[in-house]
Design an enzyme around this catalytic site. Sequence first.
Site, PDB file in Angstrom:
ATOM      1  N   ARG A  93       0.852  -1.178   0.000  1.00  0.00           N
ATOM      2  CA  ARG A  93       0.000   0.000   0.000  1.00  0.00           C
ATOM      3  C   ARG A  93       0.895   1.237   0.000  1.00  0.00           C
ATOM      4  O   ARG A  93       1.763   1.390   0.865  1.00  0.00           O
ATOM      5  CB  ARG A  93      -0.894   0.018   1.230  1.00  0.00           C
ATOM      6  CG  ARG A  93      -1.780   1.231   1.198  1.00  0.00           C
ATOM      7  CD  ARG A  93      -2.709   1.311   2.360  1.00  0.00           C
ATOM      8  NE  ARG A  93      -3.534   2.491   2.206  1.00  0.00           N
ATOM      9  CZ  ARG A  93      -4.290   2.970   3.167  1.00  0.00           C
ATOM     10  NH1 ARG A  93      -4.342   2.370   4.333  1.00  0.00           N
ATOM     11  NH2 ARG A  93      -5.009   4.036   2.963  1.00  0.00           N
ATOM     12  N   HIS A 182      -7.457   7.181  -0.091  1.00  0.00           N
ATOM     13  CA  HIS A 182      -8.406   6.088   0.187  1.00  0.00           C
ATOM     14  C   HIS A 182      -8.951   5.497  -1.113  1.00  0.00           C
ATOM     15  O   HIS A 182     -10.020   4.896  -1.122  1.00  0.00           O
ATOM     16  CB  HIS A 182      -9.630   6.546   1.021  1.00  0.00           C
ATOM     17  CG  HIS A 182      -9.340   6.966   2.420  1.00  0.00           C
ATOM     18  ND1 HIS A 182     -10.021   7.991   3.038  1.00  0.00           N
ATOM     19  CD2 HIS A 182      -8.471   6.490   3.334  1.00  0.00           C
ATOM     20  CE1 HIS A 182      -9.584   8.143   4.270  1.00  0.00           C
ATOM     21  NE2 HIS A 182      -8.633   7.244   4.477  1.00  0.00           N
ATOM     22  N   ARG A 243      -8.121  14.975  12.366  1.00  0.00           N
ATOM     23  CA  ARG A 243      -7.843  15.988  11.327  1.00  0.00           C
ATOM     24  C   ARG A 243      -9.094  16.824  11.076  1.00  0.00           C
ATOM     25  O   ARG A 243     -10.205  16.295  11.134  1.00  0.00           O
ATOM     26  CB  ARG A 243      -7.422  15.292  10.029  1.00  0.00           C
ATOM     27  CG  ARG A 243      -6.035  14.692  10.068  1.00  0.00           C
ATOM     28  CD  ARG A 243      -5.752  13.832   8.849  1.00  0.00           C
ATOM     29  NE  ARG A 243      -5.884  12.417   9.138  1.00  0.00           N
ATOM     30  CZ  ARG A 243      -5.932  11.449   8.224  1.00  0.00           C
ATOM     31  NH1 ARG A 243      -5.870  11.748   6.948  1.00  0.00           N
ATOM     32  NH2 ARG A 243      -6.042  10.193   8.585  1.00  0.00           N
TER      33      ARG A 243
END
Length: 401
Positions: A93, A182, A243
């Site tokens: 990833r 994402h 965040r």
Amino acid sequence: MATPILLLNCGSSSIKYQVIDAESEAVMATGLIQKIGLPSGTLDHTVAPGTTEERTEHLEQPIPDHAEALRLMTQAFADLGPSLAEVKAVGHRTVHGGERFRRTVRIDDSVIQGLRDLSPLAPLHNPPGIAGIEAAMATLPNVPHVAIFDTAFFSTLPAEAYTYAIDAELAATYGIRKYGFHGTSHSYVSKKAAATLGRDLDDLNQIVCHLGNGASISAIRGGVAIETSMGLTPLQGLVMGTRPGDVDPGLHAFLAREGMTIDEIDTMLNKKSGLAGMTGGTSDFRDLDALIESGDQAARLAYGVYIHRLVSYIGSYLALLGGVDVLVFTAGVGENAANVRESVCDRLAPLGFLIDDEANAVRSKQPRVISQPGSPVTIMVVPTNEELMMARETVAVLDEV
Ligand code: AMP
């Protein structure tokens, strides 16, 4: 014949891994290595999770770096299985692909250099990713390694969606634009939603809400992303655990003039904002719910800000798509927090999002419809599975060669 693929997700202090058989799509092993670089680290390795054959190993010891972490992982595989010798490929990833990496690629020296060049765009994510790739290539030198990018699914965004309205030359010099993150999850979930409904992906306008500790939303037309909420970095957009999502860009200059350093501002925005910032430290929705129950006003406001932002984005994406067929919720909050789904859909009911309270309350790991039978928009919960998507992507790249 089994085709085991090792999937690695390397953060700065943690590594998540899975081995998935790409043929049967069964999970053969999972693991989590935490607190790399801290005085005491941990490794948890599970074989055949969720089956009667399940076995686990837990280890606690100092793990100074990614190379040592992968050495311990290799040892855990040797102790409990499955055999790493059977692994056909490793999928990594990789958070930021920039403009160069628009799809999954096989890793060679030039790819690693490309990732290094992109590190300024993702200083928190790409360097540990590169460390993980190098350690894994040293550990498993005889199999192909593949990079799967969080940004790749959003490489289809039209220029008017990804362009920031700033000085064009500055933007070109530094590659300043919206990239989106994402992507592996948005891609998997939108395909799975169509398959679950027995509909052709090409025929559907979808809005996908990936609501985890990090959160992002995307507008997808016929399987192609046309807008998403995260930007140059994974800070933009929705309210998240720690965040803030969207803030006035003037905030940075304001705080700098008030005496905060760039690093302090960066830490504040990445680690001390969002739900945690508004509540004095609570980033997990389960804890937030408990605080709201106890009458905590800050927690109530934080919940309100979270829902307000989400509703605003869904309304905006509905307009951009010119109509939506499916709204999908996924990731930790999206899959589990029925109250969030209810609050959002209740606000959107006048626009055709009619949630079925009973279906919404059901807890399940299966993809499912939670809207009323006559709802103009089909509302769904689709558990994400980034590792499975990564395994598929890895195999697809190998098949090209
Ligand atoms: P993720 O980043 O997808 O792993 O999501 C993690 C977040 O999901 C946590 O920080 C929680 O806010 C949320 N979450 C996980 N389980 C639940 C649950 N059962 N109910 C509500 N929220 C949950």
